[in-house]
Design a protein around this motif. Sequence first.
Motif, short mmCIF file in Angstrom:
data_model
loop_
_atom_site.label_atom_id
_atom_site.label_comp_id
_atom_site.label_asym_id
_atom_site.label_seq_id
_atom_site.Cartn_x
_atom_site.Cartn_y
_atom_site.Cartn_z
N ASP A 1 -3.86 -1.77 -15.18
CA ASP A 1 -3.14 -0.72 -14.46
C ASP A 1 -1.65 -0.67 -14.78
O ASP A 1 -0.98 0.30 -14.46
CB ASP A 1 -3.32 -0.91 -12.95
N GLY B 1 -1.21 7.94 -1.72
CA GLY B 1 -0.94 8.99 -2.68
C GLY B 1 -0.34 8.53 -3.98
O GLY B 1 0.05 9.34 -4.82
N TYR B 2 -0.27 7.19 -4.19
CA TYR B 2 0.31 6.69 -5.43
C TYR B 2 -0.58 5.60 -6.00
O TYR B 2 -1.77 5.52 -5.70
CB TYR B 2 1.75 6.23 -5.19
N ARG B 3 -0.05 4.73 -6.85
CA ARG B 3 -0.85 3.79 -7.64
C ARG B 3 -1.58 2.72 -6.83
O ARG B 3 -2.56 2.15 -7.31
CB ARG B 3 0.05 3.10 -8.69
N THR B 4 -1.11 2.42 -5.62
CA THR B 4 -1.80 1.43 -4.79
C THR B 4 -2.38 2.10 -3.54
O THR B 4 -2.43 1.51 -2.47
CB THR B 4 -0.85 0.27 -4.41
N ASP B 5 -2.86 3.29 -3.71
CA ASP B 5 -3.46 4.07 -2.63
C ASP B 5 -4.75 3.45 -2.11
O ASP B 5 -5.06 3.55 -0.93
CB ASP B 5 -3.74 5.49 -3.15
N SER C 1 -9.32 0.75 -8.17
CA SER C 1 -8.61 1.75 -8.97
C SER C 1 -9.52 2.37 -10.01
O SER C 1 -10.56 1.82 -10.36
CB SER C 1 -7.39 1.13 -9.66
N SER D 1 6.76 -4.52 -3.89
CA SER D 1 7.04 -3.37 -4.73
C SER D 1 6.71 -3.71 -6.18
O SER D 1 6.58 -4.86 -6.55
CB SER D 1 8.50 -2.94 -4.59
N HIS E 1 0.86 -1.19 0.00
CA HIS E 1 0.00 0.00 0.00
C HIS E 1 0.89 1.24 0.00
O HIS E 1 1.76 1.38 0.85
CB HIS E 1 -0.90 0.00 1.24
N GLU E 2 0.68 2.11 -0.99
CA GLU E 2 1.45 3.35 -1.07
C GLU E 2 0.49 4.54 -1.13
O GLU E 2 -0.07 4.83 -2.20
CB GLU E 2 2.35 3.35 -2.30
N THR F 1 6.22 0.41 -12.97
CA THR F 1 5.13 0.95 -13.79
C THR F 1 5.60 1.15 -15.21
O THR F 1 6.77 1.19 -15.48
CB THR F 1 4.62 2.29 -13.24
#
Length: 157
Positions: free
Chosen positions: A143, A14-18, A31, A154, A11-12, A157
């Motif tokens: 995605d 503010g990013y692609r896996t928000d 998403s 991790s 989980h990140e 992209t």
Amino acid sequence: MNVPEVIPIRHEPGYRTDTIGRCEGGQFFASVTAAFPEGWSGDDWQPRKRWYAVLHRFDEAGAHLDSRIEFTGTTADGERQAVAAAEALLEEWLDALPGRRYQDIVIAPFEVHFEGALFGLVVEVDDEEEDEEDRVRMEFYPDWLGFAAPWDGSYDT
């Protein structure tokens, strides 16, 4: 060749896996994404780039339970409007998940075909790669998130 049965996804915020995490009854990956029909190629891409709100659900062990996918418009129709509609829809779906917590997840490969597009975590093998560890990767479609050894959550992209 060592293909993991499940892989972690970090989980990140503010990013692609928000918008991934856990809820009562399992895990989720949500998403707003665009997809082209499988096998399509050409110059007139704007009407073919279709935007979606997507919510995949998994059990606690990472097995795919179901997917909720809704088309919200094409780039030709107005990308901003299509994305905004998908974001609003996704917010509704996420708000309805009981006990929702954004955090890392662990899921198994799966495939869903919707309106001619591929959605899912797909195992890909590159037989041309000499290093056996680098032969296998998993791609989250549409995605375009790529996962590979050391399978630490991790992605590329």
